[in-house]
Design a protein around this motif. Structure first.
Motif, PDB file in Angstrom:
ATOM      1  N   UNK A  74     -34.351  -4.489  87.504  1.00 27.04           N
ATOM      2  CA  UNK A  74     -33.818  -3.478  87.994  1.00 27.04           C
ATOM      3  C   UNK A  74     -31.992  -2.897  86.781  1.00 27.04           C
ATOM      4  N   UNK A  75     -32.301  -1.513  86.688  1.00 25.07           N
ATOM      5  CA  UNK A  75     -31.452  -0.658  85.201  1.00 25.07           C
ATOM      6  C   UNK A  75     -29.455  -1.491  86.054  1.00 25.07           C
ATOM      7  N   UNK A  77     -42.858  -9.364  89.599  1.00 26.68           N
ATOM      8  CA  UNK A  77     -42.812 -11.433  88.515  1.00 26.68           C
ATOM      9  C   UNK A  77     -42.794 -11.475  89.549  1.00 26.68           C
ATOM     10  N   UNK A  78     -42.896 -13.147  89.017  1.00 24.40           N
ATOM     11  CA  UNK A  78     -42.617 -14.135  90.182  1.00 24.40           C
ATOM     12  C   UNK A  78     -41.174 -14.616  90.002  1.00 24.40           C
ATOM     13  N   UNK A  79     -40.719 -14.986  89.047  1.00 24.11           N
ATOM     14  CA  UNK A  79     -39.333 -14.796  89.584  1.00 24.11           C
ATOM     15  C   UNK A  79     -38.021 -14.229  89.996  1.00 24.11           C
ATOM     16  N   UNK A  80     -38.675 -13.120  89.457  1.00 26.98           N
ATOM     17  CA  UNK A  80     -37.436 -11.728  90.384  1.00 26.98           C
ATOM     18  C   UNK A  80     -38.640 -12.016  92.311  1.00 26.98           C
ATOM     19  N   UNK A  89     -32.109 -10.805  88.721  1.00 26.23           N
ATOM     20  CA  UNK A  89     -33.277 -10.069  88.072  1.00 26.23           C
ATOM     21  C   UNK A  89     -33.328  -9.940  86.873  1.00 26.23           C
ATOM     22  N   UNK A  90     -33.573 -10.695  85.874  1.00 30.17           N
ATOM     23  CA  UNK A  90     -34.179 -11.389  84.402  1.00 30.17           C
ATOM     24  C   UNK A  90     -35.143 -12.086  84.516  1.00 30.17           C
ATOM     25  N   UNK A  91     -36.252 -10.921  83.977  1.00 29.38           N
ATOM     26  CA  UNK A  91     -37.792 -11.924  84.242  1.00 29.38           C
ATOM     27  C   UNK A  91     -37.796 -13.741  83.358  1.00 29.38           C
ATOM     28  N   UNK A  92     -37.283 -12.776  82.542  1.00 29.99           N
ATOM     29  CA  UNK A  92     -37.668 -13.276  81.013  1.00 29.99           C
ATOM     30  C   UNK A  92     -36.934 -13.492  79.446  1.00 29.99           C
ATOM     31  N   UNK A  93     -36.176 -13.843  79.045  1.00 28.63           N
ATOM     32  CA  UNK A  93     -35.633 -13.747  78.287  1.00 28.63           C
ATOM     33  C   UNK A  93     -36.512 -14.275  76.819  1.00 28.63           C
ATOM     34  N   UNK A  94     -36.752 -13.080  75.673  1.00 28.19           N
ATOM     35  CA  UNK A  94     -37.687 -13.808  74.256  1.00 28.19           C
ATOM     36  C   UNK A  94     -36.002 -13.663  72.965  1.00 28.19           C
ATOM     37  N   UNK A 153     -36.493  -2.845  80.490  1.00 25.46           N
ATOM     38  CA  UNK A 153     -36.722  -2.353  81.490  1.00 25.46           C
ATOM     39  C   UNK A 153     -38.345  -3.306  81.811  1.00 25.46           C
ATOM     40  N   UNK A 154     -38.511  -3.886  83.133  1.00 23.93           N
ATOM     41  CA  UNK A 154     -40.089  -3.869  83.986  1.00 23.93           C
ATOM     42  C   UNK A 154     -40.273  -2.615  84.974  1.00 23.93           C
ATOM     43  N   UNK A 155     -41.625  -2.502  84.395  1.00 28.31           N
ATOM     44  CA  UNK A 155     -42.086  -1.077  85.357  1.00 28.31           C
ATOM     45  C   UNK A 155     -41.686  -1.366  86.998  1.00 28.31           C
TER      46      UNK A 155
END
Length: 223
Positions: A88-89, A128-131, A67-72, A121-123
């Motif tokens: 996800x929350x 997102x392609x990774x999720x 559930x991690x889209x990206x890490x900046x 949190x992503x809306x």
């Protein structure tokens, strides 16, 4: 014209930004880059362990889904800011974030900088392609037919504002002896247009028949 370039690297500076935002001396650049990779791997492994503990409680979350889209990562003189974009929350609670921050500070104490972790949190997580690839990987591990898994993934992107999506799976599909490539596309995917905002990911998944490769292209509508 060959289409062998990564769609994200092709669009850096126009519609795509770097995930590591910092400057360093050429002598220290390789060390900082290696630290960034270790920090990302540590966070992903930590979240993965938390999910495995909660798999029995919530059957909807598969063990392969992080559930991690990206890490900046943003670096300053005395601070390392880590921003985790979650789909996800329930993946990371406040207590888990504090524990993760303390463990990371101990693990990378040679940095001699303060480390701060924030979550966003992503809306629309399935935009997102990774999720989405992690969702397909969970379906394939539970022996769901690959065509059904691809169609389910495309259905989940209807809520997200996407103009087009392409899902591709390669490998020993269905346990066949000869590997092949299958893909489904819905909408437009203009890969040659640099101004088109296209999100992309390549994700491997281990199955009983071998490793399958999942690739997803998503044409995102600009705000």
């Amino acid at each position: 014209m060959g289409q062998k370039i990564n769609p994200l690297g092709f669009r850096l500076g126009t519609t795509q930004d770097h995930y590591s935002l910092w400057f360093a001396h050429p002598k220290n650049y390789s060390k900082a880059l290696e630290e960034d990779k270790k920090i990302r791997d540590y966070i992903k492994n930590y979240v993965q362990k938390n999910i495995k503990k909660n798999v029995i409680k919530n059957r909807r979350i598969f063990s392969s889904l992080s559930g991690i889209a990206r890490i900046e990562i943003k670096r300053k003189i005395d601070l390392i800011q880590v921003i985790i974009y979650l789909g996800f929350k329930k993946l990371l609670k406040e207590s888990s974030i504090k524990e993760l921050q303390i463990n990371l500070q101990k693990e990378f104490n040679s940095i001699n900088r303060k480390l701060n972790i924030a979550t966003t949190l992503i809306a629309n997580p399935y935009g997102n392609p990774l999720i989405l690839a992690q969702y397909i990987a969970g379906q394939l591990k539970h022996r769901v037919p690959f065509r059904k898994a691809m169609k389910k993934a495309i259905e989940r992107t209807k809520k997200a504002k996407t103009k087009g999506i392409r899902v591709q799976i390669a490998g020993r599909l269905g346990g066949k002896d000869i590997a092949r490539v299958e893909w489904i596309r819905k909408g437009r995917i203009p890969l040659q247009s640099i101004r088109a905002k296209i999100d992309y990911c390549s994700y491997p998944v281990q199955t009983i028949y071998g490793i399958l490769g999942i690739k997803i292209w998503i044409f995102i509508e600009k705000k």
